[in-house]
Scaffold this motif. Sequence first.
Motif, PDB file in Angstrom:
ATOM      1  N   ILE A  11       5.949  -6.755  -5.159  1.00 53.30           N
ATOM      2  CA  ILE A  11       6.740  -6.464  -3.964  1.00 53.30           C
ATOM      3  C   ILE A  11       8.222  -6.478  -4.323  1.00 53.30           C
ATOM      4  O   ILE A  11       8.649  -7.157  -5.259  1.00 53.30           O
ATOM      5  CB  ILE A  11       6.452  -7.469  -2.825  1.00 53.30           C
ATOM      6  CG1 ILE A  11       6.823  -8.899  -3.246  1.00 53.30           C
ATOM      7  CG2 ILE A  11       5.004  -7.393  -2.387  1.00 53.30           C
ATOM      8  CD1 ILE A  11       6.712  -9.906  -2.112  1.00 53.30           C
ATOM      9  N   GLN A  67       9.742  -4.127   0.536  1.00 52.22           N
ATOM     10  CA  GLN A  67       8.753  -4.814   1.374  1.00 52.22           C
ATOM     11  C   GLN A  67       9.369  -6.006   2.112  1.00 52.22           C
ATOM     12  O   GLN A  67       8.870  -6.423   3.152  1.00 52.22           O
ATOM     13  CB  GLN A  67       7.573  -5.312   0.516  1.00 52.22           C
ATOM     14  CG  GLN A  67       6.599  -4.233   0.095  1.00 52.22           C
ATOM     15  CD  GLN A  67       7.149  -3.344  -0.992  1.00 52.22           C
ATOM     16  OE1 GLN A  67       7.693  -3.824  -1.997  1.00 52.22           O
ATOM     17  NE2 GLN A  67       7.046  -2.038  -0.813  1.00 52.22           N
ATOM     18  N   LEU A  68      10.457  -6.533   1.555  1.00 51.27           N
ATOM     19  CA  LEU A  68      11.121  -7.687   2.163  1.00 51.27           C
ATOM     20  C   LEU A  68      12.626  -7.458   2.171  1.00 51.27           C
ATOM     21  O   LEU A  68      13.192  -7.011   1.173  1.00 51.27           O
ATOM     22  CB  LEU A  68      10.799  -8.964   1.386  1.00 51.27           C
ATOM     23  CG  LEU A  68      11.487 -10.252   1.865  1.00 51.27           C
ATOM     24  CD1 LEU A  68      10.997 -10.631   3.259  1.00 51.27           C
ATOM     25  CD2 LEU A  68      11.229 -11.403   0.889  1.00 51.27           C
ATOM     26  N   LYS A 123      10.801   2.157   0.083  1.00 53.07           N
ATOM     27  CA  LYS A 123      11.616   1.150   0.765  1.00 53.07           C
ATOM     28  C   LYS A 123      11.140  -0.250   0.373  1.00 53.07           C
ATOM     29  O   LYS A 123       9.996  -0.436  -0.054  1.00 53.07           O
ATOM     30  CB  LYS A 123      11.562   1.332   2.275  1.00 53.07           C
ATOM     31  CG  LYS A 123      10.193   1.146   2.902  1.00 53.07           C
ATOM     32  CD  LYS A 123      10.294   1.293   4.411  1.00 53.07           C
ATOM     33  CE  LYS A 123       8.930   1.196   5.071  1.00 53.07           C
ATOM     34  NZ  LYS A 123       8.067   2.345   4.765  1.00 53.07           N
ATOM     35  N   GLN A 166       0.166  -5.639   0.560  1.00 49.10           N
ATOM     36  CA  GLN A 166       1.566  -5.922   0.251  1.00 49.10           C
ATOM     37  C   GLN A 166       2.210  -6.783   1.329  1.00 49.10           C
ATOM     38  O   GLN A 166       3.005  -7.676   1.035  1.00 49.10           O
ATOM     39  CB  GLN A 166       2.336  -4.617   0.088  1.00 49.10           C
ATOM     40  CG  GLN A 166       2.083  -3.894  -1.221  1.00 49.10           C
ATOM     41  CD  GLN A 166       2.887  -2.615  -1.324  1.00 49.10           C
ATOM     42  OE1 GLN A 166       2.898  -1.792  -0.404  1.00 49.10           O
ATOM     43  NE2 GLN A 166       3.572  -2.440  -2.447  1.00 49.10           N
ATOM     44  N   GLN A 167       1.865  -6.527   2.578  1.00 55.66           N
ATOM     45  CA  GLN A 167       2.430  -7.322   3.662  1.00 55.66           C
ATOM     46  C   GLN A 167       1.993  -8.778   3.566  1.00 55.66           C
ATOM     47  O   GLN A 167       2.803  -9.697   3.776  1.00 55.66           O
ATOM     48  CB  GLN A 167       2.024  -6.725   5.016  1.00 55.66           C
ATOM     49  CG  GLN A 167       2.762  -5.439   5.340  1.00 55.66           C
ATOM     50  CD  GLN A 167       2.315  -4.804   6.643  1.00 55.66           C
ATOM     51  OE1 GLN A 167       2.690  -3.675   6.968  1.00 55.66           O
ATOM     52  NE2 GLN A 167       1.492  -5.498   7.419  1.00 55.66           N
ATOM     53  N   SER A 223       4.229  -1.852   5.134  1.00 57.29           N
ATOM     54  CA  SER A 223       3.690  -1.333   3.866  1.00 57.29           C
ATOM     55  C   SER A 223       2.173  -1.412   3.976  1.00 57.29           C
ATOM     56  O   SER A 223       1.627  -1.273   5.070  1.00 57.29           O
ATOM     57  CB  SER A 223       4.230  -2.129   2.671  1.00 57.29           C
ATOM     58  OG  SER A 223       3.957  -3.520   2.819  1.00 57.29           O
ATOM     59  N   THR A 224       1.472  -1.637   2.891  1.00 56.31           N
ATOM     60  CA  THR A 224       0.024  -1.805   2.976  1.00 56.31           C
ATOM     61  C   THR A 224      -0.320  -3.219   3.442  1.00 56.31           C
ATOM     62  O   THR A 224       0.518  -4.131   3.358  1.00 56.31           O
ATOM     63  CB  THR A 224      -0.631  -1.563   1.606  1.00 56.31           C
ATOM     64  OG1 THR A 224      -0.224  -2.615   0.703  1.00 56.31           O
ATOM     65  CG2 THR A 224      -0.217  -0.221   1.029  1.00 56.31           C
ATOM     66  N   THR A 265       3.839 -10.374   0.701  1.00 51.21           N
ATOM     67  CA  THR A 265       5.222 -10.647   1.098  1.00 51.21           C
ATOM     68  C   THR A 265       5.295 -11.894   1.967  1.00 51.21           C
ATOM     69  O   THR A 265       6.173 -12.751   1.795  1.00 51.21           O
ATOM     70  CB  THR A 265       5.806  -9.441   1.855  1.00 51.21           C
ATOM     71  OG1 THR A 265       5.668  -8.268   1.048  1.00 51.21           O
ATOM     72  CG2 THR A 265       7.273  -9.660   2.182  1.00 51.21           C
ATOM     73  N   VAL A 318      10.035  -8.637   7.103  1.00 52.80           N
ATOM     74  CA  VAL A 318       8.989  -7.934   6.360  1.00 52.80           C
ATOM     75  C   VAL A 318       8.900  -6.501   6.877  1.00 52.80           C
ATOM     76  O   VAL A 318       8.715  -6.276   8.082  1.00 52.80           O
ATOM     77  CB  VAL A 318       7.635  -8.648   6.494  1.00 52.80           C
ATOM     78  CG1 VAL A 318       6.553  -7.894   5.718  1.00 52.80           C
ATOM     79  CG2 VAL A 318       7.743 -10.083   5.992  1.00 52.80           C
TER      80      VAL A 318
END
Length: 470
Positions: free
Chosen positions: A73, A130-131, A128, A364-365, A360-361, A368, A357
Motif C-alpha cells: 500500500i 491507499q492512505l 492514487k 488493500q483497504q 481501493s480493493t 491499510t 483511507v
Amino acid sequence: YSLPSRWCCLDKKKFILHLSSFIFLLSACAPVVETATSPTVTREADAPPTVTVTPVPVSKLGVEAESLRGVVIMAWHPWFGMEASLFETQVADFNATNEWDITVLTAGQSNYAELFNNVTASLAAPDKPQLVIGLPEQALYWDERTGVVDLTPYVSDPIWGMSQTDVADFAPVFWEQDQLGDKRLGMPAQRTTRLMFYNQTWASELGFNAPPTTADEFQKQACAANASFRANDDLTDDALGGWLVDTDSMTAMSWMLAFGGGPLEGEGYRFLAPNNIEAFRFAKSLFEEGCAFQLTETSATDAFATRRALFVTGGLEELAAQSRAFLTLPSADEWTVIPFPGDGTETMAVYGSSFIVMPSTDVQQLATWLFVRWMLSTETQARWVSTMGMFPLRTSTLNLVADYASAHPQWVEAVKLLPHGQGTPRLASWRQIRLVLGDGFDFMFRVNMPVGQVATILAQMDTAVQDLTK
C-alpha cells in the motif's frame, strides 16, 4: 473359665448340647435391638448437562487473512523534517514486524496544501494512494467527490476492529472530529492546540500571584508588563511587555471561543456575532493601549525567553523549543501554559491531521486499516508523543510517557485541559474559511483602524464566506 464339676464327666456330645442350650438362653434374655431401615427414596432422572456454545467471531469484511500476505500500500503524508523521519521509521517497523508481510510505501508531499492538490488531482487515477494523512476538512471535500472509505465497519469488525475499551480510550474531542453522521471518514493521526505561554516568575515580580482566567485579569497583567518598559529611560522598547500578537487563524478562533463565540451558527458560518465582536474588540483594544505588540525581527520563542513579552501564543508542538530557549539563558524563570482568557470559561481549539483511507480493493483497504490500527496502538503513540510533543490520542498512552511528562510540565498542563477542547467545524469548506478568519484577524492589526470598526471587518469576512460557499 472353669466348668462346673458336675459337667466334667459328661461326654463330648452332651457337652456340646448343653453349651448350645446355654447360648440360646443367653440370646433369648438379651434385649431386642431394632435395626434401622433406610427409607426408600424415589429419584427423578438426572437432567442432561447444559452445553454452552460460544459463537466463533466472523469478520464482516469478506477478506481472508491469507489474502493479505504480501500486499503493498502507498501512504502520502504532508510532513517534512523530524515528523517525516519519525513516520518513516515507524513504517519501517511495521513492515518488518507485521504478521501478514504487508508493505507500506511512503511519499512526502511537503505540506498540507500540496498534499491536498495532489490527492485531489489523483482521485480519478488508478495509482492514487491507499492512505492519506490529511486534515478532516480535506477528507470531507474528497468524500463529496469520489468518496473516502467509511471506517465504521473496520472499527466495529469482530476480527479486525477495535474493542469497546479501545474506542473509549480516545478522548471524545479526538474521536468525534472524523465522524460525519453514521460515517467515519478517518482516524486521528495527531492533534494539537494553541495556548498562551505565561511567565509566572516575571508576573510574580509585577505583583500577580496567579495566571489570568478572565479578559479583565489578562489585560491588567499585560498592561503592567508594558508599563515596566515605559518606566525605563529607553524609548525604543516602550511597545514591549504585554502579549506578542499572533494572527494565526487558530489563534483567532481561540479568542472567539474564549468569549463564548466561534465561527459557526446553525448549519453554516457567521462571524458577525456579538461574542465574536467582543473577542476581536478585546484583542484590538489591547493593541491600541500598548498592552499587545508586534515584532518582526525576532521569534515569539526568543521574545518570551528574554522577557520581552509576558504572554506569547504557541502550539503544543512548540513547547519543547520554548523549553530549550530558556535553557540557553541564565534565567531561572518558571513558565506555564493557560487557555485563552475571556468570559472565564476554560476552552481551547483542538485540531490536527487524520488517517484517511482512499477507495481501493477490499484487500488493500483492510491492509491499510491494519496499518492505521497499528499506528494508533498505545506503544506506537507513546513514541510519537515523546518525539513530537503532541497530544496523546489515547489515555492509556500516558502510562508510557511518564519520563516525557516529568520533563515537560507545561505539556501536562495542556493535557489537563483536554476535557474542555473543541474541534474545528466539520465542513469541507473550512479549509477555505479558515484562511478568511486568519486574514481578517491579521488585517485588524496590520491596518491602522479604530476598535469601533471591528464589526465592519467581521461583516466583510461574512461576505467573503458567502462568496466562497455559493
